[in-house]
Write an enzyme that holds these catalytic residues in place. Structure first.
Site, short mmCIF file in Angstrom:
data_model
loop_
_atom_site.label_atom_id
_atom_site.label_comp_id
_atom_site.label_asym_id
_atom_site.label_seq_id
_atom_site.Cartn_x
_atom_site.Cartn_y
_atom_site.Cartn_z
N ILE A 1 -3.19 0.46 -15.66
CA ILE A 1 -3.69 1.17 -15.09
C ILE A 1 -1.84 1.72 -14.52
CG2 ILE A 1 -4.46 2.68 -12.92
CD1 ILE A 1 -6.84 0.91 -14.05
N ASN B 1 -2.98 -7.15 -2.43
CA ASN B 1 -2.68 -5.94 -3.47
C ASN B 1 -0.98 -6.14 -3.94
OD1 ASN B 1 -2.98 -3.51 -5.13
ND2 ASN B 1 -2.20 -2.80 -3.82
N ALA C 1 0.65 -1.02 0.31
CA ALA C 1 0.30 0.37 0.63
C ALA C 1 0.77 1.08 0.27
CB ALA C 1 -0.91 0.39 1.63
N SER C 2 2.24 1.07 -0.59
CA SER C 2 2.90 2.30 -0.41
C SER C 2 2.80 2.62 -1.21
CB SER C 2 4.22 2.28 0.52
OG SER C 2 5.09 1.33 -1.26
N ARG C 3 2.16 2.75 -2.38
CA ARG C 3 2.00 3.43 -3.53
C ARG C 3 1.37 2.46 -4.55
NH1 ARG C 3 7.35 2.10 -8.21
NH2 ARG C 3 6.41 -0.47 -8.39
N TYR D 1 2.85 -14.83 -14.96
CA TYR D 1 1.70 -13.36 -14.51
C TYR D 1 0.18 -14.24 -14.01
CZ TYR D 1 0.35 -8.83 -13.04
OH TYR D 1 -0.62 -7.82 -12.76
N VAL D 2 0.59 -14.58 -16.03
CA VAL D 2 -1.22 -14.74 -15.69
C VAL D 2 -1.42 -16.00 -15.36
CG1 VAL D 2 -2.95 -14.96 -18.23
CG2 VAL D 2 -0.72 -13.41 -18.62
N ALA D 3 -1.26 -17.33 -15.45
CA ALA D 3 -1.05 -18.13 -14.52
C ALA D 3 -0.84 -17.65 -12.73
CB ALA D 3 0.28 -19.25 -14.56
N1 NAP Z 1 -1.11 -0.95 -11.90
C1 NAP Z 1 -1.58 -1.46 -13.49
O1 NAP Z 1 -1.96 -1.79 -14.23
C2 NAP Z 1 -2.18 -3.02 -13.17
C3 NAP Z 1 -3.01 -3.69 -13.62
C4 NAP Z 1 -3.39 -4.76 -13.54
C5 NAP Z 1 -3.94 -5.47 -12.25
N2 NAP Z 1 -3.05 -4.68 -11.20
C6 NAP Z 1 -1.74 -5.23 -10.00
O2 NAP Z 1 -2.37 -4.52 -9.19
C7 NAP Z 1 -1.56 -4.58 -8.15
C8 NAP Z 1 -1.08 -3.39 -7.91
O3 NAP Z 1 -0.01 -3.21 -8.61
P1 NAP Z 1 0.61 -1.93 -8.78
O4 NAP Z 1 0.39 -1.05 -10.33
O5 NAP Z 1 -0.35 -0.86 -7.81
O6 NAP Z 1 1.60 -2.24 -8.02
P2 NAP Z 1 3.00 -0.57 -7.79
O7 NAP Z 1 3.45 -0.03 -8.30
O8 NAP Z 1 4.42 -1.19 -8.41
O9 NAP Z 1 3.40 -1.29 -6.10
C9 NAP Z 1 3.48 -1.98 -5.84
C10 NAP Z 1 3.37 -2.47 -4.25
O10 NAP Z 1 3.73 -3.66 -3.77
C11 NAP Z 1 4.66 -3.12 -2.59
N3 NAP Z 1 5.61 -4.38 -2.02
C12 NAP Z 1 6.60 -5.16 -3.34
N4 NAP Z 1 6.25 -6.23 -2.98
C13 NAP Z 1 6.19 -6.39 -1.72
C14 NAP Z 1 6.52 -8.27 -0.59
N5 NAP Z 1 7.25 -8.80 -0.90
N6 NAP Z 1 5.56 -7.51 0.30
C15 NAP Z 1 4.64 -6.40 0.39
N7 NAP Z 1 4.67 -5.77 0.33
C16 NAP Z 1 5.24 -5.49 -2.02
C17 NAP Z 1 5.52 -2.46 -2.82
O11 NAP Z 1 6.02 -2.33 -2.15
P3 NAP Z 1 7.60 -1.33 -1.72
O12 NAP Z 1 7.47 0.25 -2.87
O13 NAP Z 1 7.87 -0.62 -0.16
O14 NAP Z 1 8.27 -2.12 -2.15
C18 NAP Z 1 4.45 -1.01 -3.60
O15 NAP Z 1 3.22 -0.47 -2.25
C19 NAP Z 1 -1.44 -5.74 -8.00
O16 NAP Z 1 -1.64 -7.19 -8.04
C20 NAP Z 1 -0.79 -5.86 -9.72
O17 NAP Z 1 -0.79 -6.99 -10.64
C21 NAP Z 1 -2.37 -3.38 -11.41
#
Ligand code: NAP
Length: 255
Positions: free
Chosen positions: A195, A96, A19-21, A162-164
């Site tokens: 997104i 998430n 949830a940091s970003r 990732y898809v799997a």
């Molecule tokens: N954005 C898209 O286009 C999109 C599309 C479809 C699905 N999703 C899904 O949405 C979710 C969030 O995606 P996002 O794009 O927001 O990702 P993101 O911006 O890369 O953020 C990832 C988050 O996960 C944290 N994280 C990484 N490794 C971790 C661990 N081992 N334990 C706990 N936290 C961890 C990170 O924290 P730190 O920064 O502190 O490491 C960061 O807060 C994911 O499940 C992704 O598959 C995203």
């Protein structure tokens, strides 16, 4: 456990992983806007997580930070205990967090690459659900919201690990929904389209326009769009919704 039940019984508590970003940060602020106390989990970037907490508290909400690698069993145990010690309960679990999602051809793909994705989207949900469900079951109310992806429907190439893993996360959602429904616990999955978040800084305007051109609503979504769907599923308004995949992608996976 009994002693902590008396704490904050007027406010529900959500644990949001990663949830940091990105989406997790937006989900945290949306839940807080709905009056939910938020346990903001992060892995490395405390400064970013701090900004999420500050945004929530500046708006009158309540949040605290909890550093943990949610793919590590020992760290998940400690995370659960720390949230309980701080807030006394977890009513809402939002799964998430994600690590890197490398593009790999079948020729390049190794079993380890699949395991890396399963760590986040199968192992971590399993570890956390096993922690929070007993108390949810005892209270007769709980919400588990998985953040999945449209890639399962699209079958995106060079992303099969990732898809799997995202497909497996949907499987967990559907099976747990039947298993936990009789106990007042709903389990759903929000499937975002692309997104752009911090990790997409290198994506070009052409790439974004190319994707948006194929979306029925004609534009990209925002983290807030995804957060609204999660907040709905986490609320009483979604009391009769379980086992569902809600696509938040402007209609991109319309059959
Ligand atoms: N954005 C898209 O286009 C999109 C599309 C479809 C699905 N999703 C899904 O949405 C979710 C969030 O995606 P996002 O794009 O927001 O990702 P993101 O911006 O890369 O953020 C990832 C988050 O996960 C944290 N994280 C990484 N490794 C971790 C661990 N081992 N334990 C706990 N936290 C961890 C990170 O924290 P730190 O920064 O502190 O490491 C960061 O807060 C994911 O499940 C992704 O598959 C995203």
């Amino acid at each position: 456990m009994e002693a902590t039940d008396a704490v904050n019984t007027d406010r529900r508590v959500a644990l949001v992983t990663g949830a940091s970003r990105g989406l997790g940060a937006a989900i945290s602020t949306a839940l807080a806007d709905d009056g939910v106390t938020v346990a903001v989990n992060f892995a490395r970037d405390k400064a970013a997580a701090d900004r999420v907490r500050e945004e929530i508290t500046a708006a009158g909400g309540r949040a605290e930070l909890f550093r943990a690698d949610v793919t590590d069993e020992g760290e998940v145990d400690a995370l659960y205990e720390a949230v309980l010690a701080e807030f006394g309960r977890i009513d809402i679990l939002v799964l998430n967090a994600t690590g890197p999602q490398p593009m790999l051809s079948l020729d390049e793909l190794q079993w380890r690459d699949l395991l890396d994705q399963f760590e986040f989207f199968v192992k971590s949900p399993l570890l956390l659900a096993k922690k929070v469900v007993p108390e949810m079951r005892r209270r007769g109310w709980g919400r588990i919201v998985n953040v999945g992806s449209e890639v399962v429907e699209l079958g995106v190439p060079f992303s099969s690990a990732y898809v799997a893993a995202k497909g497996a996360q949907l499987g967990l959602t559907r099976s747990w929904a039947r298993e936990l429904g009789p106990h007042g616990i709903t389990v759903n999955l929000v499937a975002p389209g692309w997104i752009p978040t911090e990790r997409h800084v290198d994506s070009t305007d052409d790439e974004k326009a190319g994707y948006a051109n194929g979306v029925p609503l004609g534009h990209l979504g925002t983290p807030g769009d995804v957060a609204e769907a999660v907040a709905y599923l986490a609320s009483d308004r979604a009391r009769f919704v379980t086992g569902q995949r809600i696509a938040v992608n402007g209609g991109n996976t319309l059959a």
